[in-house]
Enzyme design. Structure first.
Site, mmCIF file in Angstrom:
data_model
loop_
_atom_site.group_PDB
_atom_site.id
_atom_site.type_symbol
_atom_site.label_atom_id
_atom_site.label_comp_id
_atom_site.label_asym_id
_atom_site.label_seq_id
_atom_site.Cartn_x
_atom_site.Cartn_y
_atom_site.Cartn_z
ATOM 1 N N HIS A 209 48.190 79.005 13.221
ATOM 2 C CA HIS A 209 47.259 78.212 12.426
ATOM 3 C C HIS A 209 48.045 77.413 11.386
ATOM 4 C CE1 HIS A 209 43.916 77.124 9.810
ATOM 5 N NE2 HIS A 209 43.099 77.499 10.783
ATOM 6 N N PRO A 210 47.720 76.135 11.206
ATOM 7 C CA PRO A 210 48.509 75.308 10.292
ATOM 8 C C PRO A 210 48.274 75.613 8.819
ATOM 9 C CG PRO A 210 46.668 74.055 11.160
ATOM 10 C CD PRO A 210 46.682 75.352 11.906
#
Length: 370
Positions: A209-210
């Site tokens: 996940h960024p």
């Protein structure tokens, strides 16, 4: 949309082309005129096979409208009106009617006349660009996320519109699209982008996940594990790993710092996971400390999982032509309406006589002449 309504007890009449029927009847496993794809998405509906190009067929449909509560259609924008069944026409016949049109990009706007399907909506919504590895092309999901989610949203909207019509006596038109549904799914990027235009751009980040760490897919022996660890849960992960000092390590003391050092943290987690003989024993160690995680199951593993079976998320049904097979169940469990397994899907036009007899009082002879 209509499959959900049918499963919840609505009498749904699916209008199909009189000979070949809905083209999705040709998808999935096909036996004796029935397909698994059609059964999954159109069970619990009655089939009215009729040639809408025939003036007499148009008369029959319009004659049914006073007895109909909801019309749902998914032609390209403008087609249903050109056939003589647009909302402006139908509401003159039945002012309480709720009509829902489902399309790729909506009934209005510069893109409305484009042909399109689920994945086209995702592409225009800025979703496809964010799926996949950073150094590779965007990927295509292998399931109908937009189709199903738009159907669920449309069913919800129809329910509220029906409640409004019941209260004030006036129906309304609902415009649902894959594009709008996909855009609605953006988790946090839209307001951030609007406030940081030119200085920030969301990018594909592969299995991680960024904006959250550690959040993503991590390799274990014999498979993968999904972790989603928030700030207050990170000490639990550190304890599970036998490294409680990580919780106060300056590199990992906040989510922002963990995101910045995510590559290092991911390597540490995967090195720890590699010490277990298999994926499930690693999950058990995480579960002991209540670290939010789950094994990345194959579809076969998911279908056979006792949790999904007990909740009837996976249910077994049967058809005289297809035999016995599994189907997904409703995504919400109702206390007064247990999940059904006595499902039935009709062949093309199988219910013509019943529908036309009940709705319009036509005799068997009159129906045969059609």
């Amino acid at each position: 949309c209509t499959r959900i309504m049918a499963e919840l007890g609505a009498d749904v009449i699916k209008v199909e082309r009189s000979l070949e029927g809905d083209h999705v009847r040709q998808l999935g496993i096909i036996k004796d005129g029935m397909s698994t794809y059609y059964f999954q998405h159109s069970h619990s509906k009655r089939s009215l096979g009729i040639d809408l190009r025939n003036p007499r067929a148009k008369e029959l449909i319009l004659a049914m409208i006073p007895k109909i509560d909801v019309v749902v259609e998914n032609f390209a924008p403008g087609v249903i009106a050109s056939m003589g069944f647009g909302y402006e026409t139908l509401k003159q016949i039945n002012p309480k009617l709720v009509m829902c049109s489902i399309s790729a990009t909506g009934q209005t706007g510069p893109l409305s006349n484009r042909p399109g399907y689920d994945f086209i909506g995702a592409a225009f919504a800025g979703v496809t660009d964010l799926l996949g590895e950073a150094d590779r092309p965007p990927i295509v999901p292998t399931m109908a996320i937009g189709d199903v989610s738009t159907g669920v949203a449309a069913a919800m909207a129809v329910g509220y519109a029906l409640l409004s019509a019941e209260r004030n006596g006036v129906g309304q038109f609902l415009d649902a699209s894959f594009l709008d549904t996909y855009f609605h799914m953006h988790e946090l990027a839209v307001p951030v982008l609007s406030m940081r235009r030119g200085t920030w751009q969301p990018r594909r980040n592969g299995s991680q996940h960024p904006a959250g760490s550690p959040t993503g897919v991590f390799k274990a022996n014999g498979g993968y594990i999904m972790l989603l660890v928030q700030q207050h849960e990170f000490p639990r992960l550190a304890r599970a790993m036998g490294q409680p000092e990580l919780a106060t390590d300056p590199r990992f003391s906040s989510n922002g710092r963990r995101v910045h050092n995510n590559a290092v943290l991911k390597e540490m987690i995967e090195n720890w996971l590699a010490t277990f003989p298999d994926r499930d024993s690693a999950v058990a160690a995480l579960d002991k400390e209540r670290v939010p995680c789950g094994p990345v199951l194959t579809l076969e593993e998911a279908v056979d999982h006792p949790h999904l079976r007990e909740r009837k998320t996976v249910r077994k049904t049967s058809d005289p032509r297809l035999g016995e097979f599994d189907l997904p169940a409703m995504p919400v469990k109702f206390s007064a309406w247990p999940d059904r397994t006595d499902l039935k899907a009709s062949l093309v036009g199988q219910d013509n006589e019943a529908v036309l007899g009940e709705m319009l009082g036509l005799s068997a002879t009159e129906i045969a002449e059609l």
